[in-house]
Scaffold this motif. Structure first.
Motif, short mmCIF file in Angstrom:
data_model
loop_
_atom_site.label_atom_id
_atom_site.label_comp_id
_atom_site.label_asym_id
_atom_site.label_seq_id
_atom_site.Cartn_x
_atom_site.Cartn_y
_atom_site.Cartn_z
N PRO A 45 0.82 -1.21 0.00
CA PRO A 45 0.00 0.00 0.00
C PRO A 45 0.85 1.26 0.00
CG PRO A 45 0.10 -0.95 2.20
CD PRO A 45 0.78 -1.92 1.29
N VAL A 85 -2.08 4.59 3.80
CA VAL A 85 -2.59 3.79 4.91
C VAL A 85 -3.33 4.68 5.89
CG1 VAL A 85 -1.98 2.26 6.83
CG2 VAL A 85 -0.67 2.16 4.70
N LEU A 139 -4.92 0.78 2.12
CA LEU A 139 -5.13 -0.06 3.30
C LEU A 139 -5.76 0.78 4.40
CD1 LEU A 139 -4.81 -2.60 5.08
CD2 LEU A 139 -2.44 -1.85 5.55
N SER A 151 -7.52 -2.83 0.59
CA SER A 151 -7.79 -3.80 1.65
C SER A 151 -8.27 -3.09 2.91
CB SER A 151 -6.52 -4.59 1.99
OG SER A 151 -6.10 -5.39 0.91
N TRP A 180 -9.05 -9.77 7.23
CA TRP A 180 -8.50 -9.05 6.08
C TRP A 180 -9.53 -9.16 4.97
CZ3 TRP A 180 -3.42 -10.81 3.15
CH2 TRP A 180 -3.22 -9.96 2.04
#
Length: 301
Positions: free
Chosen positions: A152, A155, A230, A256, A294
Motif C-alpha cells: 500500500p 494507509v 489499506l 484492503s 483481512w
C-alpha cells in the motif's frame, strides 16, 4: 479514577454486558468497563469492573446492572487510592510478540534478537483496553499482508489509540503515506509522544505519520487522503458495522481493510455488513475469542 464497581458472573454474561455497553446510546463515558477471567482453572468465571471518577451514584449502579439479564449479579463498590488505573493496569503487561513485531512498555528490557521490529508503548490512558489478542492479531495480519505481496502507498489507522498499528504499517511499508485518527482527544498527544519515542517521523510525506482527532471518517484531513490502499480499524463490532459504508467509500478499488476488535461470535454480522459494502473475506486470524479479518473488494481484478 478513585472507585470501582465489581461483579462476578459467567463468561457469557460478562461478554454480553460488554456488548450491550457498546450498543447503548449516551453511555456515560466516564464509566470505564473491563472484563476478564478470574482464574485460569475456572475459565467460565469472569469479573466485570466498572471504574468511576467519583463515589458511584445510584445511577452508576443502575447503569452497570442494566447490562445484565435479571436477576443481575450483586455489585460491590471499592474505593481506590488515587491513581490512573488505566495506566497502572498496563505497567505489568508482558511484551507482545506477533510476526516480526515485539511491543513492550518502558518497564521491560529491549530485545537483542535479529529480524525483530520493536516498539515501545508506555502505560497511558490511550494504551487501550488490554485486549492484546486483537492487537497481536492485527500485527500478525499486517506481517502476513506484507508476506503476500501487499504494497500500500496510502494507509489509514482509524481508532488508533496509541498509533501502534500505524507504526507497524510504516515499518513494513516505509515509503507509504500514513494517517492515524481517534475520536478521543487524549490520543493526540499520546500518539505524538509515542512517535518521538519510537523514532516515527510526523508529517504528511512518504514514511511519515499524520495524526488527527476525528469521529469516524468525518474529517477533512482523512477525506483529502482518500482513497486508501489499506484501512485499519481495531475498534468494536458495533461501530465497525455502522461505518462499513464509509470505510468502503474510503478504500481504493483494489484496496484492503483490516478489521479487529470483534468477538468471533460477532464476525458473521460484521462480514455481512462489509459484503453488502462490496468487500469479501481474504484471510482471517482467530486469537482467543477475537477475530481479525483481512477484507478485499469482491470485484478486485
Amino acid at each position: 479514577m478513585s472507585w470501582k464497581l465489581s461483579t462476578i458472573a459467567s463468561k457469557e454474561a460478562v461478554e454480553t454486558a460488554l456488548d450491550r455497553r457498546d450498543e447503548i446510546i449516551g453511555w456515560d463515558e466516564t464509566i470505564v468497563l473491563t472484563g476478564f477471567e478470574v482464574d485460569p482453572k475456572e475459565p467460565d468465571t469472569w469479573r466485570l469492573d466498572a471504574y468511576t471518577q467519583a463515589k458511584p451514584t445510584d445511577e452508576d449502579r443502575a447503569a452497570v446492572h442494566s447490562l445484565f439479564d435479571k436477576p443481575a449479579p450483586p455489585i460491590l463498590a471499592e474505593e481506590l487510592p488515587d491513581a490512573d488505573w488505566v495506566s497502572e493496569s498496563q505497567k505489568g503487561v508482558d511484551p507482545i510478540r506477533a510476526g516480526r513485531f515485539r511491543v513492550r512498555t518502558p518497564e521491560h528490557a529491549a530485545t537483542n534478537a535479529s529480524g525483530i521490529s520493536e516498539f515501545v508503548i508506555p502505560a497511558a490512558q490511550a494504551f487501550g483496553t488490554g485486549q492484546h489478542e486483537t492487537t497481536a492479531g492485527c500485527l500478525e495480519m499486517l506481517d502476513a499482508m506484507h508476506g503476500q505481496g501487499l504494497r500500500p502507498s496510502t494507509v489509514a489507522d482509524i481508532g488508533t489509540g496509541t498509533g501502534l498499528l500505524a507504526f507497524a504499517a510504516l515499518d513494513l511499508w516505509p515509503q507509504s503515506r500514513a494517517i492515524a485518527s481517534d475520536i478521543d482527544p487524549v490520543c493526540g498527544p499520546a500518539v505524538l509522544g509515542n512517535c518521538e519515542m519510537n523514532h516515527i517521523a510526523v508529517g504528511t510525506g512518504r514514511g511519515e505519520l499524520a495524526m488527527v482527532i476525528a469521529d469516524g471518517m468525518d474529517d477533512p484531513a482523512l477525506q483529502s487522503r482518500t482513497p486508501f490502499d489499506l484501512l485499519i480499524a481495531n475498534i468494536l463490532a458495533s461501530p465497525l458495522i455502522e461505518m462499513a459504508p464509509d470505510f468502503a467509500d474510503a478504500v481504493a478499488p483494489r484496496g484492503s481493510i483490516l478489521l479487529a476488535g470483534l468477538l468471533e461470535r460477532q464476525e458473521k454480522n460484521v462480514r455481512a455488513a462489509y459484503l453488502k459494502a462490496g468487500f469479501r473475506l481474504h484471510r482471517r486470524i482467530v486469537k482467543g475469542d477475537w477475530s481479525i479479518l483481512w477484507l478485499r473488494h469482491r470485484f478486485r481484478a
